[in-house]
Motif scaffolding. Sequence first.
Motif, PDB file in Angstrom:
ATOM      1  N   LEU A  27       0.840  -1.180   0.000  1.00 22.78           N
ATOM      2  CA  LEU A  27       0.000   0.000   0.000  1.00 22.78           C
ATOM      3  C   LEU A  27       0.885   1.243   0.000  1.00 22.78           C
ATOM      4  N   GLN A  28       0.567   2.210  -0.837  1.00 20.63           N
ATOM      5  CA  GLN A  28       1.355   3.435  -0.944  1.00 20.63           C
ATOM      6  C   GLN A  28       0.648   4.555  -0.175  1.00 20.63           C
ATOM      7  N   VAL A  29       1.308   5.074   0.849  1.00 24.68           N
ATOM      8  CA  VAL A  29       0.732   6.110   1.702  1.00 24.68           C
ATOM      9  C   VAL A  29       1.587   7.362   1.586  1.00 24.68           C
ATOM     10  N   VAL A  30       0.967   8.491   1.302  1.00 26.58           N
ATOM     11  CA  VAL A  30       1.697   9.763   1.242  1.00 26.58           C
ATOM     12  C   VAL A  30       1.146  10.681   2.325  1.00 26.58           C
ATOM     13  N   THR A  31       2.047  11.371   3.031  1.00 29.88           N
ATOM     14  CA  THR A  31       1.664  12.359   4.029  1.00 29.88           C
ATOM     15  C   THR A  31       2.294  13.697   3.658  1.00 29.88           C
ATOM     16  N   HIS A  42       4.168   3.904  12.095  1.00 32.21           N
ATOM     17  CA  HIS A  42       3.926   3.064  13.269  1.00 32.21           C
ATOM     18  C   HIS A  42       2.628   2.272  13.125  1.00 32.21           C
ATOM     19  N   VAL A  43       1.642   2.834  12.432  1.00 32.33           N
ATOM     20  CA  VAL A  43       0.385   2.117  12.220  1.00 32.33           C
ATOM     21  C   VAL A  43       0.511   1.138  11.066  1.00 32.33           C
ATOM     22  N   ALA A  44       1.165   1.533   9.996  1.00 34.60           N
ATOM     23  CA  ALA A  44       1.240   0.716   8.782  1.00 34.60           C
ATOM     24  C   ALA A  44       2.184  -0.464   8.932  1.00 34.60           C
ATOM     25  N   GLY A  45       3.264  -0.310   9.684  1.00 39.09           N
ATOM     26  CA  GLY A  45       4.243  -1.387   9.787  1.00 39.09           C
ATOM     27  C   GLY A  45       4.817  -1.736   8.429  1.00 39.09           C
ATOM     28  N   ASP A  46       4.933  -3.035   8.165  1.00 44.94           N
ATOM     29  CA  ASP A  46       5.531  -3.508   6.911  1.00 44.94           C
ATOM     30  C   ASP A  46       4.546  -3.568   5.750  1.00 44.94           C
ATOM     31  N   ARG A  47       3.277  -3.283   6.006  1.00 46.81           N
ATOM     32  CA  ARG A  47       2.276  -3.468   4.962  1.00 46.81           C
ATOM     33  C   ARG A  47       2.178  -2.280   4.009  1.00 46.81           C
ATOM     34  N   ALA A  48       2.842  -1.194   4.321  1.00 47.30           N
ATOM     35  CA  ALA A  48       2.707  -0.005   3.473  1.00 47.30           C
ATOM     36  C   ALA A  48       4.036   0.727   3.358  1.00 47.30           C
ATOM     37  N   THR A 366      -8.543   4.376   8.590  1.00 40.25           N
ATOM     38  CA  THR A 366      -8.418   4.640   7.151  1.00 40.25           C
ATOM     39  C   THR A 366      -7.672   3.501   6.456  1.00 40.25           C
ATOM     40  N   LEU A 367      -6.581   3.027   7.045  1.00 36.36           N
ATOM     41  CA  LEU A 367      -5.807   1.943   6.439  1.00 36.36           C
ATOM     42  C   LEU A 367      -6.580   0.638   6.441  1.00 36.36           C
ATOM     43  N   VAL A 368      -7.341   0.388   7.486  1.00 39.72           N
ATOM     44  CA  VAL A 368      -8.175  -0.826   7.514  1.00 39.72           C
ATOM     45  C   VAL A 368      -9.180  -0.796   6.365  1.00 39.72           C
ATOM     46  N   ALA A 369      -9.805   0.358   6.124  1.00 39.74           N
ATOM     47  CA  ALA A 369     -10.776   0.466   5.033  1.00 39.74           C
ATOM     48  C   ALA A 369     -10.104   0.328   3.671  1.00 39.74           C
ATOM     49  N   PRO A 372      -8.364  -4.082   3.738  1.00 36.03           N
ATOM     50  CA  PRO A 372      -9.014  -4.934   4.740  1.00 36.03           C
ATOM     51  C   PRO A 372      -8.203  -6.176   5.101  1.00 36.03           C
ATOM     52  N   ALA A 373      -7.422  -6.691   4.175  1.00 35.92           N
ATOM     53  CA  ALA A 373      -6.635  -7.894   4.476  1.00 35.92           C
ATOM     54  C   ALA A 373      -5.609  -7.634   5.575  1.00 35.92           C
ATOM     55  N   GLY A 374      -5.226  -6.381   5.749  1.00 36.97           N
ATOM     56  CA  GLY A 374      -4.247  -6.052   6.774  1.00 36.97           C
ATOM     57  C   GLY A 374      -4.859  -5.517   8.053  1.00 36.97           C
ATOM     58  N   ALA A 375      -6.188  -5.666   8.218  1.00 37.05           N
ATOM     59  CA  ALA A 375      -6.878  -5.059   9.356  1.00 37.05           C
ATOM     60  C   ALA A 375      -6.274  -5.489  10.687  1.00 37.05           C
ATOM     61  N   GLY A 376      -5.982  -6.760  10.837  1.00 38.71           N
ATOM     62  CA  GLY A 376      -5.425  -7.253  12.098  1.00 38.71           C
ATOM     63  C   GLY A 376      -4.089  -6.619  12.416  1.00 38.71           C
ATOM     64  N   ALA A 377      -3.236  -6.510  11.408  1.00 36.80           N
ATOM     65  CA  ALA A 377      -1.910  -5.915  11.615  1.00 36.80           C
ATOM     66  C   ALA A 377      -2.022  -4.433  11.954  1.00 36.80           C
ATOM     67  N   TYR A 378      -2.882  -3.715  11.239  1.00 35.80           N
ATOM     68  CA  TYR A 378      -3.028  -2.288  11.513  1.00 35.80           C
ATOM     69  C   TYR A 378      -3.541  -2.045  12.931  1.00 35.80           C
TER      70      TYR A 378
END
Length: 515
Positions: A27-31, A42-48, A366-369, A372-378
């Motif tokens: 997942l690509q997240v820009v701030t 810290h929320v995304a971990g390795d998934r983004a 927001t990341l869970v939505a 969804p496959a990463g909901a538990g990790a987030y």
Amino acid sequence: MLSAGVAVTVLAGCAGPVAGVEGDQRLQVVTTTPVLADLARHVAGDRARVTSIVPDRGDPHSYEPSLRDVRDVVYADVAFSNYMLLEEHAIIRTLDANLRPGVPNVSLAESAVKYAAEIIPLVENVNLDTVWLGLRVQGSGAQHGATRASQVQVTATGMDGPGQLTGYLTESFGSLRVYFDSGDGLGRADSVSLPTEAHTHMSWTFSEPGVYRLDLAAQLAVTDDAEPVDAGGGTFTFAVGVDPHEVADAAGAAILDQGHADLAVDLDTGGLVVVADETAAGHDHGADAAPVQHTYDPDEVVISVPNKALAPVPAGQGFGFLGRADEQIYQLPQAVLGKHVHGEIDPHLWLDVRNAQAYVEIMRDTLVAADPAGAGAYRANADAYLDELTATDAYVTERIASIPQSRRYLVTTHDAFAYLGLAYDVTIAGFVTPNPAVEPSLADRRKLAETIDNLHVPAVFLEPALAQRSSVLREVADDAGVRVCSIYSDSFGPDAGSYVELMRFNADSLARCLT
């Protein structure tokens, strides 16, 4: 060289799913800022993959996005901005213009209210000898389809008066931007653009005493390629070096001679008005009263520019548009250094750790939505980080509580610490933002020295990113024999490479330097 707009067209024109930057399938997240990027990681971990438009030691108030930043936005699956007009408007425009349709574009400060964050109105410093006059855009402009990426252009279309009128901005490190200058006539170039629901500070000068009447007109550009919409006009009266009562009484108008006021474009009513602190119009409710704003039609108010506003034109070719060096002119000074465009709410919410926790909860949801496959990790990442932030909040509270109440005064260069002050019981004693291109007067220095002496302030605090703008504060602190210490707000630096480090460093610095 390709412009950002051309590069965007090429990248965004691809149909179908967009692969991550450089083939990264996460997942690509820009701030917009490093602080937000640290929270998101810290929320995304390795998934983004999380990127920040503003670099670690950059200033979100002034940073201009690069083509690389545009590319990150085009490929983003989620975008987080602080907003409440924290970021330079070019950053917001880069996000809003280049995100793919359907990509979540979250304004954290506004959203945080739903997660129990506390917001603070941005109260201006009214301790000025003359009126502090800026420009403002108020109202949403929703009837025209305006968004946060829209721009309002305010143009000086005419001026009647005995001399030259100018309106200009002193930017960071003393560079100048002239908005209005009647010396060579007024035309399309005599204009300034502002985002919706924003205002900016500026200096106003007048070369001769007398009555000046300035005509302003406004246009709303909903998008870059849309035809501008007429947003109204108005004529504003200044009494310069003459008795303002004679001018005001003849028109049955109020006098503005102190505090904070703005010449404002009202997008909802389609006209220009004057918005002023109620105390500036002579309705004083005491020093501790909360500022109450009053709106005047232009013909209902006279802006006083008294004889005490006389000041010499600074030496140096940059100020030649004002007249000859050392020539006396009347000036309503810009009270905050640099391009400082903002709204009515202090946007620096994260300086209260509990507000940062609200940001983390928004990011989690927001990341869970979005994934969804990463909901538990987030959720697990967020829970662990929220626990760390709770411990950080307790640490900051304990460290600042160790400072004697009589010494808990913060004097600094940047109006950013109201949340820290409210959350951790620190009195914000003042902000020192002198024009670095003009040597401050002896009165300016004396006032600062008296503040430090009267409050027995043992230290003043500079943000490392703004240190070069604060030579006068350093000099006065040296003369008074008080320490100059570091504090962080918008960016990271050598002492703070993460949000938790930033908050802990600030608490340690305050405790060490004020105790």
